[in-house]
Scaffold this motif. Structure first.
Motif, short mmCIF file in Angstrom:
data_model
loop_
_atom_site.label_atom_id
_atom_site.label_comp_id
_atom_site.label_asym_id
_atom_site.label_seq_id
_atom_site.Cartn_x
_atom_site.Cartn_y
_atom_site.Cartn_z
N MET A 22 -1.78 6.82 5.28
CA MET A 22 -2.76 6.89 4.21
C MET A 22 -3.36 5.50 3.93
O MET A 22 -4.55 5.38 3.66
CB MET A 22 -2.11 7.46 2.94
N MET A 23 -2.54 4.45 4.00
CA MET A 23 -3.06 3.10 3.80
C MET A 23 -3.99 2.70 4.94
O MET A 23 -4.97 2.00 4.72
CB MET A 23 -1.91 2.09 3.69
N LEU A 24 -3.70 3.15 6.15
CA LEU A 24 -4.62 2.87 7.26
C LEU A 24 -5.96 3.56 7.06
O LEU A 24 -7.01 3.00 7.39
CB LEU A 24 -4.00 3.31 8.59
N LEU A 33 -14.50 -5.19 0.55
CA LEU A 33 -13.56 -6.04 1.25
C LEU A 33 -12.23 -6.12 0.51
O LEU A 33 -11.16 -6.10 1.13
CB LEU A 33 -14.15 -7.45 1.39
N TYR A 34 -12.27 -6.15 -0.80
CA TYR A 34 -11.03 -6.28 -1.58
C TYR A 34 -10.21 -4.99 -1.52
O TYR A 34 -8.98 -5.05 -1.55
CB TYR A 34 -11.35 -6.68 -3.01
N ASP A 35 -10.86 -3.85 -1.42
CA ASP A 35 -10.12 -2.60 -1.21
C ASP A 35 -9.39 -2.62 0.13
O ASP A 35 -8.24 -2.20 0.24
CB ASP A 35 -11.05 -1.40 -1.27
N ARG A 36 -10.09 -3.12 1.14
CA ARG A 36 -9.47 -3.19 2.46
C ARG A 36 -8.32 -4.20 2.48
O ARG A 36 -7.28 -3.96 3.11
CB ARG A 36 -10.52 -3.57 3.49
N LEU A 37 -8.49 -5.30 1.79
CA LEU A 37 -7.42 -6.30 1.74
C LEU A 37 -6.21 -5.78 0.97
O LEU A 37 -5.07 -6.00 1.37
CB LEU A 37 -7.94 -7.59 1.10
N LEU A 38 -6.44 -5.05 -0.10
CA LEU A 38 -5.34 -4.45 -0.85
C LEU A 38 -4.63 -3.40 0.00
O LEU A 38 -3.39 -3.30 -0.03
CB LEU A 38 -5.87 -3.82 -2.14
N ALA A 39 -5.38 -2.63 0.77
CA ALA A 39 -4.77 -1.64 1.67
C ALA A 39 -3.94 -2.33 2.75
O ALA A 39 -2.85 -1.87 3.09
CB ALA A 39 -5.84 -0.77 2.29
N LEU A 40 -4.45 -3.45 3.26
CA LEU A 40 -3.69 -4.19 4.26
C LEU A 40 -2.41 -4.76 3.69
O LEU A 40 -1.35 -4.71 4.32
CB LEU A 40 -4.56 -5.30 4.85
N SER A 42 -0.77 -3.55 1.10
CA SER A 42 0.12 -2.41 0.85
C SER A 42 0.74 -1.91 2.15
O SER A 42 1.90 -1.51 2.18
CB SER A 42 -0.66 -1.27 0.19
N PHE A 43 -0.04 -1.94 3.23
CA PHE A 43 0.51 -1.55 4.53
C PHE A 43 1.63 -2.49 4.94
O PHE A 43 2.66 -2.05 5.47
CB PHE A 43 -0.60 -1.54 5.59
N GLY A 44 1.45 -3.78 4.71
CA GLY A 44 2.51 -4.74 5.03
C GLY A 44 3.75 -4.52 4.19
O GLY A 44 4.88 -4.62 4.68
N THR A 45 3.57 -4.19 2.92
CA THR A 45 4.71 -3.92 2.05
C THR A 45 5.44 -2.67 2.50
O THR A 45 6.68 -2.64 2.54
CB THR A 45 4.23 -3.76 0.60
N LYS A 46 4.71 -1.65 2.88
CA LYS A 46 5.34 -0.43 3.37
C LYS A 46 6.02 -0.66 4.72
O LYS A 46 7.04 -0.01 5.02
CB LYS A 46 4.32 0.69 3.44
N THR A 47 5.50 -1.57 5.51
CA THR A 47 6.17 -1.92 6.75
C THR A 47 7.51 -2.57 6.48
O THR A 47 8.50 -2.28 7.17
CB THR A 47 5.28 -2.87 7.58
N VAL A 48 7.58 -3.42 5.47
CA VAL A 48 8.85 -4.03 5.09
C VAL A 48 9.83 -2.97 4.64
O VAL A 48 11.01 -2.97 5.03
CB VAL A 48 8.63 -5.10 3.99
N LEU A 49 9.37 -2.02 3.82
CA LEU A 49 10.24 -0.93 3.39
C LEU A 49 10.72 -0.10 4.58
O LEU A 49 11.90 0.27 4.66
CB LEU A 49 9.51 -0.03 2.40
N PHE A 50 9.82 0.18 5.50
CA PHE A 50 10.20 0.96 6.68
C PHE A 50 11.22 0.21 7.53
O PHE A 50 12.18 0.81 8.03
CB PHE A 50 8.97 1.32 7.51
N TYR A 70 9.17 -11.02 7.09
CA TYR A 70 7.86 -10.39 7.22
C TYR A 70 7.18 -10.25 5.86
O TYR A 70 5.97 -10.41 5.76
CB TYR A 70 8.01 -9.02 7.89
N ALA A 71 7.94 -9.99 4.81
CA ALA A 71 7.37 -9.89 3.47
C ALA A 71 6.80 -11.22 3.02
O ALA A 71 5.72 -11.28 2.42
CB ALA A 71 8.43 -9.40 2.48
N LEU A 72 7.50 -12.31 3.30
CA LEU A 72 6.98 -13.64 2.95
C LEU A 72 5.72 -13.96 3.73
O LEU A 72 4.75 -14.50 3.16
CB LEU A 72 8.05 -14.70 3.20
N MET A 73 5.69 -13.62 5.00
CA MET A 73 4.49 -13.88 5.80
C MET A 73 3.31 -13.03 5.31
O MET A 73 2.18 -13.50 5.28
CB MET A 73 4.77 -13.59 7.27
N ASN A 74 3.59 -11.80 4.88
CA ASN A 74 2.55 -10.93 4.35
C ASN A 74 1.97 -11.51 3.08
O ASN A 74 0.76 -11.53 2.89
CB ASN A 74 3.14 -9.54 4.10
#
Length: 103
Positions: A22-24, A33-40, A42-50, A70-74
């Motif tokens: 859904m984030m993709l 642009l800011y919606d896309r950056l927020l989605a990116l 959020s995708f990184g945060t969900k990647t950390v959770l996964f 990875y969370a710090l780099m995000n």
């Protein structure tokens, strides 16, 4: 790990993957642009959770350290991209020097 806990981790991983898809979709179809950056972000945060859930599924909890890295780099990448789009350069100081001595 018990069977019930394994099913809980698998269902959590499945739901995280669904939310990542859904984030993709928001990343591709975001109106600004800011919606896309927020989605990116959020995708990184969900990647950390996964990654954390996956490490517990395969019974290797030491992989959580990699997820934290990875969370710090995000976080740093998100701040850098926001700064770049705001100032059009990365070498701009964020805090103003009150006495003007820094230049």
């Amino acid at each position: 790990m018990s069977v019930a806990l394994g099913y809980i981790f698998l269902s959590a991983a499945f739901l995280i993957v669904v939310s990542m898809v859904m984030m993709l979709a928001r990343l591709i179809g975001g109106p600004t642009l800011y919606d896309r950056l927020l989605a990116l972000n959020s995708f990184g945060t969900k990647t950390v959770l996964f990654l954390c859930v996956f490490c517990f599924i395969i019974d290797r909890p030491d992989g959580v350290d990699i997820a934290l890295l990875y969370a710090l780099m995000n976080f740093i990448a998100t701040i850098a991209v926001l700064k770049f789009f705001n100032y059009k350069a990365l070498n701009v100081r964020l805090l103003a020097d009150p006495e003007g001595e820094g230049e």
